[in-house]
Scaffold this active site. Sequence first.
Site, PDB file in Angstrom:
ATOM      1  N   GLU A  10       1.054 -12.884  12.787  1.00  0.00           N
ATOM      2  CA  GLU A  10       1.557 -11.667  13.404  1.00  0.00           C
ATOM      3  C   GLU A  10       1.421 -10.550  12.366  1.00  0.00           C
ATOM      4  O   GLU A  10       1.785 -10.730  11.203  1.00  0.00           O
ATOM      5  CB  GLU A  10       3.025 -11.831  13.800  1.00  0.00           C
TER       6      GLU A  10
ATOM      7  N   ASN B  21     -10.685  -3.178  -6.342  1.00  0.00           N
ATOM      8  CA  ASN B  21      -9.899  -2.258  -7.172  1.00  0.00           C
ATOM      9  C   ASN B  21     -10.522  -1.978  -8.536  1.00  0.00           C
ATOM     10  O   ASN B  21     -10.102  -1.047  -9.235  1.00  0.00           O
ATOM     11  CB  ASN B  21      -8.473  -2.772  -7.370  1.00  0.00           C
TER      12      ASN B  21
ATOM     13  N   GLY C 180       0.119   5.361  -4.523  1.00  0.00           N
ATOM     14  CA  GLY C 180      -0.501   6.630  -4.920  1.00  0.00           C
ATOM     15  C   GLY C 180      -0.008   7.798  -4.085  1.00  0.00           C
ATOM     16  O   GLY C 180       0.292   8.878  -4.621  1.00  0.00           O
TER      17      GLY C 180
ATOM     18  N   SER D 193      -8.137  -5.242   4.863  1.00  0.00           N
ATOM     19  CA  SER D 193      -8.618  -5.011   3.493  1.00  0.00           C
ATOM     20  C   SER D 193      -8.999  -6.290   2.744  1.00  0.00           C
ATOM     21  O   SER D 193      -8.609  -6.490   1.585  1.00  0.00           O
ATOM     22  CB  SER D 193      -7.562  -4.232   2.690  1.00  0.00           C
TER      23      SER D 193
ATOM     24  N   ASP E 284       0.833  -1.205   0.000  1.00  0.00           N
ATOM     25  CA  ASP E 284       0.000   0.000   0.000  1.00  0.00           C
ATOM     26  C   ASP E 284       0.868   1.255   0.000  1.00  0.00           C
ATOM     27  O   ASP E 284       1.942   1.281   0.608  1.00  0.00           O
ATOM     28  CB  ASP E 284      -0.903  -0.011   1.238  1.00  0.00           C
TER      29      ASP E 284
END
Length: 277
Positions: free
Chosen positions: A231, A94, A49, A220, A46
Amino acid sequence: MDHSKIHKTLHVAASHPLGTLTAEEAYIFEKLDLSRLPRHVAVIMDGNGRWAQRRHLPRIAGHRAGTQTARSTIETCARLKIEALTLYAFSVENWRRPKTEIEFLMQLLREYLRREMPLLQRNNIRMRFLGRADDLPAAVQKDTREATEATAGNTGMVLCVALNYGGRGEIIDAVNAALAGRSADSPRPVTEEEVSAHLYTGGLPDPDLMIRTSGEMRVSNFLLWQIAYSEIYVTETLWPDFNRARLLEAFVEYQKRERRYGGIGDGEALGGKRARL
């Protein structure tokens, strides 16, 4: 000048599993116990952008920069003998992004597979793709199928790329696949073992460590079944800046954790006090 020292240093660098290290990487690597590395690492990549936005660049520049981080992460994990690495490349959500960005991401994936095939073969990496492939463009389906076939004989790390992937959908697909194998007169319920076997990751260990870059505190819809006892390591670092040193830091942090799988730690059964001899 002591030439024997120079040769010794060069020999150590050449024989290191990661090759030549920076001073920072070497410092972090010394903290690692190579016998306790995670078997399976999952990564939510992530921040592409935001990385581009901070540099006043188009979003696609961030995605392209992120492929270099993916390359470093893949090669590092393969050299450390990690059993499996799963990268979250494109989720079912997406598809809501602008059409031009989706088309660029698909083309970038195709370019990446062609460009990095020598790296994958050199590191004995076997590829798998997780997700609903039928909804992908035909050209992407062809390239992913060919990459899977080309690396099928490799025996090293399994590289899973989650593409058109959703964790809830995966569980639904797994349950339906388990039910499809039953006869009409079989009333027995579906078991956890059956669901696990029919997941896209069937045959692989569940992730020991899930890494998320860019600081977001959510999973997500990623590997919802498999990360039950993983973990979780979240870093503020954006994906294009998540270099080898940052990956090694994640492994060091993982080794500090006490993995109890719902049990109790040493000494907790004694009211929080460790037993003394």
